[in-house]
Design a protein around this motif. Structure first.
Motif: not given
Length: 135
Positions: A1-28
């Motif tokens: 038996m193999f049971e699994y439960h998980g979640w991930i907050n998917v982020l390109e980087t751990a850095e604070a968001e760039d000034d260009d939010i559109g670029l950050v969203e496009a990369r994500l």
């Protein structure tokens, strides 16, 4: 038996968001498309859900097959490689994993890197989650 439960907050980087939010969203969005393609390749009958919530990208996964599916654990790690700012948890119970067959293991992703630990709140499975077998 193999049971699994998980979640991930998917982020390109751990850095604070760039000034260009559109670029950050496009990369994500590019990262999301790569993850979506992998989900389609895995084609599991269990939960493998990537979705946007309030402008953030989350992956949820869960299942309960008869035997370990190494692709699930590999995929969890792969998301961290694709998106090295990501964080999340994957709880796994695998009765065929010696010497951890009586433990719930937790894969912890921080800044895209995954480490594995025994989950102290749910281990050992017997007697914490289940009574011992009285044969």
């Amino acid at each position: 038996m193999f049971e699994y439960h998980g979640w991930i907050n998917v982020l390109e980087t751990a850095e604070a968001e760039d000034d260009d939010i559109g670029l950050v969203e496009a990369r994500l969005r590019e990262i999301a498309e790569g993850i979506r393609r992998r989900i389609d390749e895995i084609a599991t009958p269990y939960l493998l859900d990537l979705r946007w919530m309030n402008g953030s990208l989350f992956l949820h996964l869960a299942g309960h097959p008869n035997h370990r599916d190494p692709e699930i654990v590999d995929f969890f790690r792969e998301v961290g490689e694709r998106a090295p700012g990501s964080y999340g948890l994957l709880h796994v119970r695998d009765d065929e994993d010696h010497p951890h067959g009586n433990d719930v293991r937790v894969l912890r992703m921080v800044r895209g890197r995954v480490t594995e630990h025994t989950e102290p709140l749910l281990s050992p499975c017997i007697p914490v989650l289940e009574d011992p077998f009285e044969g």
